[in-house]
Design an enzyme around this catalytic site. Structure first.
Site, PDB file in Angstrom:
ATOM      1  N   ASP A   1       0.544  -1.304  -0.039  1.00 57.47           N
ATOM      2  CA  ASP A   1      -0.226   0.148  -0.139  1.00 57.47           C
ATOM      3  C   ASP A   1       0.789   1.401  -0.196  1.00 57.47           C
ATOM      4  OD1 ASP A   1      -1.646  -1.824   0.370  1.00 57.47           O
ATOM      5  OD2 ASP A   1      -2.846  -0.662   2.098  1.00 57.47           O
TER       6      ASP A   1
ATOM      7  N   LYS B   1     -10.092  -1.042  -2.816  1.00 58.83           N
ATOM      8  CA  LYS B   1     -10.225  -0.534  -1.720  1.00 58.83           C
ATOM      9  C   LYS B   1     -10.947   0.186  -0.625  1.00 58.83           C
ATOM     10  CE  LYS B   1      -7.083  -2.232   2.262  1.00 58.83           C
ATOM     11  NZ  LYS B   1      -5.842  -2.787   2.410  1.00 58.83           N
TER      12      LYS B   1
ATOM     13  N   LYS C   1      -7.638   2.367  -3.409  1.00 61.12           N
ATOM     14  CA  LYS C   1      -7.854   2.953  -1.986  1.00 61.12           C
ATOM     15  C   LYS C   1      -8.467   3.512  -1.616  1.00 61.12           C
ATOM     16  CE  LYS C   1      -5.957   1.348   2.344  1.00 61.12           C
ATOM     17  NZ  LYS C   1      -4.685   0.609   3.330  1.00 61.12           N
TER      18      LYS C   1
END
Length: 356
Positions: free
Chosen positions: A193, A292, A256
């Site tokens: 991430d 996400k 995300k």
């Protein structure tokens, strides 16, 4: 390109039926070489810069999705198990220890109590969370625990995911952040991430953001890269759409919403915008990028609404761990309580459930 049109997708109408995919579907498709990835890194920043998002249409669509009925009884249990398989079980505490990470990994491998799964005949279906998400310094601990449990990496259900460069600020030097990613991949992280620079969009047309994400893409190698947009700091839905498109053009496998540590995290209107960006990118390139939401998703009912949103906006293909994840630390406990209620007729006290 004008305003984003917000007609509903033709993919489905709520979650009124049981999931049509098996619980274990969603095996990783690792077309990992950078040469193959390059095929999808095309786009026109000038065209994206002209996009304008209709705020009222986004909010109306989000309100409609929130008003939908959620499934009940056995259908609800089936969808809650689907939600479990899409959770990135997360610990991002400054005082994390190897024992904390080990406990988290064991919970990821057995997220629902075995006796409850036996009652609903799901004990032999391999139900796990999608991944374990830790800071780079704890990647080796997570990999060790998963391997000790005969869960070799990479695996389709349980992987090790690393959050790079001290979320949520992303203000450390770029080379430092890149080195953290290199070390996390070396230690066995199969997913990374990253957080985009906070200077975008105030001081950048998108080119610097694209170049920065491309550098992360290169050092990630075969590891899947999730780009955190920090939507609460982007200001407008238009900026959210632009950032989503640039991140996908630069090679992100997922986009995300946030780190989960900002004041504004995953919201339904933002999700509509990001889902439409993913759909637009898919229609332009033929490549599917995952989504996400993270932060503030704590209850089983919320997880069902998120699944409903994804099914309606992107279709059933995205209801799999390799294309949809929840970033959550407390969501699993409430889902397990709801499943316990379906099985036993009462809500279990939290001390009756294994800790995550």
């Amino acid at each position: 390109m004008g305003d984003i049109k917000l007609q509903p997708a033709e993919s489905g109408h709520g979650l009124d039926e049981s999931p049509h995919q098996d619980i274990q579907q969603g095996q990783w498709s690792r077309a990992g070489s950078l040469e193959k990835r390059e095929q999808r890194l095309t786009g026109d920043l000038e065209v994206i810069s002209r996009v304008r998002v209709n705020t009222q249409a986004v909010q109306k669509r989000a309100q409609h999705l929130q008003a939908q009925k959620i499934p009940r009884k056995q259908f609800q249990t089936a969808w809650l198990l689907k939600a479990v398989t899409c959770i990135d079980l997360t610990t991002l505490s400054g005082d994390d220890t190897p024992s904390n990470v080990h406990r988290l990994c064991m919970k990821a491998i057995q997220p629902i109590r075995a006796d409850l799964l036996e009652e609903i005949h799901m004990h032999d279906k391999g139900v796990t969370t999608a991944a374990v998400c830790v800071y780079p310094s704890r990647v080796a601990d997570a990999v060790k625990s998963l391997k000790a449990a005969n869960c070799s990496l990479p695996v389709p259900q349980v992987g090790s995911c690393s959050v790079s460069h001290r979320v949520p600020v992303a203000q450390t030097p770029l080379e430092t952040r890149l080195q953290e990613v290199r070390l996390a991949v070396r230690d066995g992280a199969t997913e990374i991430d990253i957080v985009i620079s906070r200077l975008w969009p105030s001081q950048d047309s998108g080119e610097a953001m694209y170049d920065e994400i491309r550098q992360f893409r290169e050092v990630c190698g075969d590891a899947h890269m999730k780009t955190i947009l920090a939507v609460g700091e982007l200001g407008t839905f238009t900026n959210v759409y632009k950032a989503s498109m640039v991140a996908m053009m630069a090679g992100s496998d997922f986009i995300k919403t946030s780190t989960g540590k900002e004041s504004v995290n995953a919201t339904y209107p933002v999700a509509v915008v990001m889902a439409r960006a993913i759909r637009d990118y898919f229609l332009r390139t033929g490549h599917k990028v995952g989504f996400k939401p993270a932060g503030g998703i704590r209850t089983a009912q919320e997880s069902l609404l998120w699944l409903m949103l994804i099914k309606e906006e992107l279709g059933g293909d995205w209801l799999r761990p390799h294309l949809f994840r929840f970033g959550a630390s407390s969501l699993l406990a409430d889902i397990e309580r709801q499943i316990s209620h379906q099985v036993t007729g009462r809500y279990a006290a939290y001390q009756e459930l294994p800790l995550a």
